[in-house]
Design a protein around this motif. Structure first.
Motif, PDB file in Angstrom:
ATOM      1  N   GLU A 159      -8.173 -16.810  10.675  1.00 54.74           N
ATOM      2  CA  GLU A 159      -9.133 -16.859   9.556  1.00 54.74           C
ATOM      3  C   GLU A 159      -9.104 -15.567   8.737  1.00 54.74           C
ATOM      4  N   ILE A 160      -7.920 -15.063   8.427  1.00 54.12           N
ATOM      5  CA  ILE A 160      -7.821 -13.737   7.822  1.00 54.12           C
ATOM      6  C   ILE A 160      -8.236 -13.697   6.356  1.00 54.12           C
ATOM      7  N   THR A 161      -8.438 -14.853   5.740  1.00 52.53           N
ATOM      8  CA  THR A 161      -8.864 -14.862   4.332  1.00 52.53           C
ATOM      9  C   THR A 161     -10.308 -15.328   4.161  1.00 52.53           C
ATOM     10  N   SER A 162     -10.995 -15.657   5.252  1.00 53.31           N
ATOM     11  CA  SER A 162     -12.300 -16.320   5.132  1.00 53.31           C
ATOM     12  C   SER A 162     -13.362 -15.431   4.491  1.00 53.31           C
ATOM     13  N   ALA A 163     -13.234 -14.107   4.648  1.00 53.11           N
ATOM     14  CA  ALA A 163     -14.248 -13.204   4.097  1.00 53.11           C
ATOM     15  C   ALA A 163     -13.865 -12.665   2.722  1.00 53.11           C
ATOM     16  N   LEU A 164     -12.767 -13.165   2.149  1.00 51.05           N
ATOM     17  CA  LEU A 164     -12.264 -12.633   0.881  1.00 51.05           C
ATOM     18  C   LEU A 164     -12.576 -13.573  -0.276  1.00 51.05           C
ATOM     19  N   ASP A 165     -12.694 -13.017  -1.472  1.00 42.37           N
ATOM     20  CA  ASP A 165     -12.899 -13.870  -2.638  1.00 42.37           C
ATOM     21  C   ASP A 165     -11.584 -14.582  -2.977  1.00 42.37           C
ATOM     22  N   VAL A 166     -11.662 -15.572  -3.861  1.00 45.22           N
ATOM     23  CA  VAL A 166     -10.521 -16.439  -4.124  1.00 45.22           C
ATOM     24  C   VAL A 166      -9.315 -15.666  -4.636  1.00 45.22           C
ATOM     25  N   SER A 167      -9.531 -14.714  -5.536  1.00 47.51           N
ATOM     26  CA  SER A 167      -8.396 -13.977  -6.091  1.00 47.51           C
ATOM     27  C   SER A 167      -7.730 -13.117  -5.026  1.00 47.51           C
ATOM     28  N   THR A 168      -8.533 -12.515  -4.141  1.00 51.90           N
ATOM     29  CA  THR A 168      -7.967 -11.695  -3.067  1.00 51.90           C
ATOM     30  C   THR A 168      -7.269 -12.574  -2.037  1.00 51.90           C
ATOM     31  N   GLN A 169      -7.820 -13.757  -1.766  1.00 48.38           N
ATOM     32  CA  GLN A 169      -7.138 -14.722  -0.905  1.00 48.38           C
ATOM     33  C   GLN A 169      -5.737 -15.006  -1.439  1.00 48.38           C
ATOM     34  N   ALA A 170      -5.660 -15.250  -2.735  1.00 51.48           N
ATOM     35  CA  ALA A 170      -4.366 -15.565  -3.357  1.00 51.48           C
ATOM     36  C   ALA A 170      -3.389 -14.413  -3.176  1.00 51.48           C
ATOM     37  N   GLU A 171      -3.871 -13.169  -3.294  1.00 51.05           N
ATOM     38  CA  GLU A 171      -3.005 -12.006  -3.114  1.00 51.05           C
ATOM     39  C   GLU A 171      -2.478 -11.925  -1.685  1.00 51.05           C
ATOM     40  N   ILE A 172      -3.346 -12.208  -0.704  1.00 52.92           N
ATOM     41  CA  ILE A 172      -2.924 -12.153   0.697  1.00 52.92           C
ATOM     42  C   ILE A 172      -1.913 -13.258   0.994  1.00 52.92           C
ATOM     43  N   ILE A 173      -2.138 -14.456   0.443  1.00 53.29           N
ATOM     44  CA  ILE A 173      -1.189 -15.553   0.658  1.00 53.29           C
ATOM     45  C   ILE A 173       0.158 -15.221   0.004  1.00 53.29           C
ATOM     46  N   LEU A 198       0.859  -1.174   0.000  1.00 54.67           N
ATOM     47  CA  LEU A 198       0.000   0.000   0.000  1.00 54.67           C
ATOM     48  C   LEU A 198       0.903   1.234   0.000  1.00 54.67           C
ATOM     49  N   ASP A 199       0.536   2.256  -0.770  1.00 51.16           N
ATOM     50  CA  ASP A 199       1.426   3.419  -0.847  1.00 51.16           C
ATOM     51  C   ASP A 199       1.112   4.440   0.237  1.00 51.16           C
ATOM     52  N   ASP A 200       1.879   5.509   0.274  1.00 46.67           N
ATOM     53  CA  ASP A 200       1.774   6.471   1.378  1.00 46.67           C
ATOM     54  C   ASP A 200       0.479   7.272   1.358  1.00 46.67           C
ATOM     55  N   THR A 201      -0.295   7.195   0.288  1.00 41.45           N
ATOM     56  CA  THR A 201      -1.586   7.897   0.281  1.00 41.45           C
ATOM     57  C   THR A 201      -2.563   7.257   1.249  1.00 41.45           C
ATOM     58  N   ALA A 202      -2.290   6.019   1.659  1.00 40.51           N
ATOM     59  CA  ALA A 202      -3.177   5.332   2.606  1.00 40.51           C
ATOM     60  C   ALA A 202      -3.114   5.943   3.998  1.00 40.51           C
ATOM     61  N   VAL A 203      -2.024   6.644   4.307  1.00 38.22           N
ATOM     62  CA  VAL A 203      -1.805   7.153   5.662  1.00 38.22           C
ATOM     63  C   VAL A 203      -2.952   8.034   6.139  1.00 38.22           C
ATOM     64  N   ASP A 204      -3.450   8.894   5.274  1.00 43.23           N
ATOM     65  CA  ASP A 204      -4.442   9.897   5.678  1.00 43.23           C
ATOM     66  C   ASP A 204      -5.871   9.520   5.300  1.00 43.23           C
ATOM     67  N   ARG A 205      -6.072   8.282   4.923  1.00 47.43           N
ATOM     68  CA  ARG A 205      -7.418   7.820   4.574  1.00 47.43           C
ATOM     69  C   ARG A 205      -8.021   6.995   5.710  1.00 47.43           C
ATOM     70  N   TYR A 206      -9.337   6.759   5.626  1.00 42.96           N
ATOM     71  CA  TYR A 206     -10.074   6.057   6.670  1.00 42.96           C
ATOM     72  C   TYR A 206     -10.421   4.632   6.216  1.00 42.96           C
ATOM     73  N   PRO A 207     -10.649   3.723   7.169  1.00 47.93           N
ATOM     74  CA  PRO A 207     -10.887   2.317   6.811  1.00 47.93           C
ATOM     75  C   PRO A 207     -11.977   2.089   5.777  1.00 47.93           C
ATOM     76  N   HIS A 208     -13.055   2.888   5.827  1.00 46.14           N
ATOM     77  CA  HIS A 208     -14.167   2.657   4.904  1.00 46.14           C
ATOM     78  C   HIS A 208     -13.795   2.959   3.453  1.00 46.14           C
ATOM     79  N   GLU A 209     -12.667   3.611   3.239  1.00 46.61           N
ATOM     80  CA  GLU A 209     -12.248   3.961   1.884  1.00 46.61           C
ATOM     81  C   GLU A 209     -11.494   2.831   1.186  1.00 46.61           C
ATOM     82  N   PHE A 210     -11.329   1.703   1.871  1.00 51.04           N
ATOM     83  CA  PHE A 210     -10.548   0.606   1.319  1.00 51.04           C
ATOM     84  C   PHE A 210     -11.418  -0.630   1.103  1.00 51.04           C
ATOM     85  N   SER A 211     -10.987  -1.486   0.193  1.00 59.76           N
ATOM     86  CA  SER A 211     -11.666  -2.761  -0.042  1.00 59.76           C
ATOM     87  C   SER A 211     -11.349  -3.720   1.096  1.00 59.76           C
TER      88      SER A 211
END
Length: 265
Positions: free
Chosen positions: A174-188, A137-150
């Motif tokens: 269970e950090i991947t249980s609520a994610l779709d398969v492609s996003t799970q793969a990215e987290i792994i 995640l880049d430095d623009t995330a620093v000043d944003r709020y949780p609801h602004e992210f996927s």
């Protein structure tokens, strides 16, 4: 405790509730987490996976047995949790959105993890940016709020919050249980890279054997609060010894050897 174990669980008993409502959730649970290893903990819902995670984190108390971290007892009857373990062991929860304060920016949340009493973003901005960059995640995330992210991005933020204290052990529940398969793969993929870059040691709690096969060195299988089987992940998944583990493996699409890249049957 095994010579190379960072954390050891021995003969752990955990009962939740009181009086007539009391229920034993974990019975005689034992496992080792070697330094630099990723150990999977699998089992169906209600098997006790999250209870073990919360006992390691000091949220639940153990009625018998012990948990040792770096050779010192941090959980068990009569034990006094070691304060330094509060920073050395970090939890990444299943639902990052509920664990992230919606009123705080991502930067403020990570600064608070560094110094809970004086959460000054200005003083910790460089460390916050570095932690976010470590999870792509880049430095623009620093000043944003949780609801602004996927959902996947929020999980990366939760991982960054855990990493920023430079812990010895991460408990991922269970950090991947609520994610779709492609996003799970990215987290792994992220966890694999973090392990290579930072020597990550992790207890990876999941119900997904495909993720265990891809990520974990060892695995323990929980059934009704007891360890049904444990050992090297490749061995347990290829030649399970217990009937329950065989049923779990058989239920995975594609059978043994299934990975996220395997085509759907």
């Amino acid at each position: 405790m095994s010579i190379d174990a960072l954390l050891t669980v021995r003969d752990l008993h955990v009962t939740l509730g009181h009086g007539a409502r009391a229920a034993t959730v974990l019975t005689d649970v034992s496992l080792d987490i070697p330094k630099g290893a990723i150990v999977g903990l699998v089992g169906e819902s209600g098997s006790g996976k999250s209870t073990l995670a919360k006992t390691i984190m000091g949220i639940h108390r153990a009625q018998a047995g012990a948990i040792e971290f770096q050779g010192e007892t941090i959980a068990g009857p009569g034990s006094r949790p070691r304060r330094s373990a509060n920073r050395a062991i970090q939890l990444v929860p299943q639902d990052p959105y509920s664990s992230l304060d919606p009123r705080r920016t991502v930067g403020q949340t990570l600064a608070e993890a560094i110094d809970p009493r004086r959460a000054r973003l200005a003083a910790h901005r460089d460390a916050v940016v570095a932690a976010l960059e470590a999870v792509a995640l880049d430095d623009t995330a620093v000043d944003r709020y949780p609801h602004e992210f996927s959902g996947g991005q929020r999980q990366r933020i939760a991982i960054a919050r855990a990493l920023i204290t430079e812990p010895e052990l991460i408990v991922a529940d269970e950090i991947t249980s609520a994610l779709d398969v492609s996003t799970q793969a990215e987290i792994i993929d992220l966890l694999i890279r973090l392990r290579e870059d930072k020597g990550l040691t992790m207890l990876f709690i999941t119900h997904n054997l495909a993720l265990v096969e891809r990520l974990c060195d060892q695995v323990a299988v929980l059934l009704h609060g007891r360890v049904a089987e444990s050992g090297p992940a490749s061995q347990v998944l290829a030649s399970p010894a217990s009937d329950y583990t065989r049923q779990l493996v058989a239920s995975v699409p594609g059978g043994p050897g299934f990975t996220l890249e395997s085509p759907a049957p």
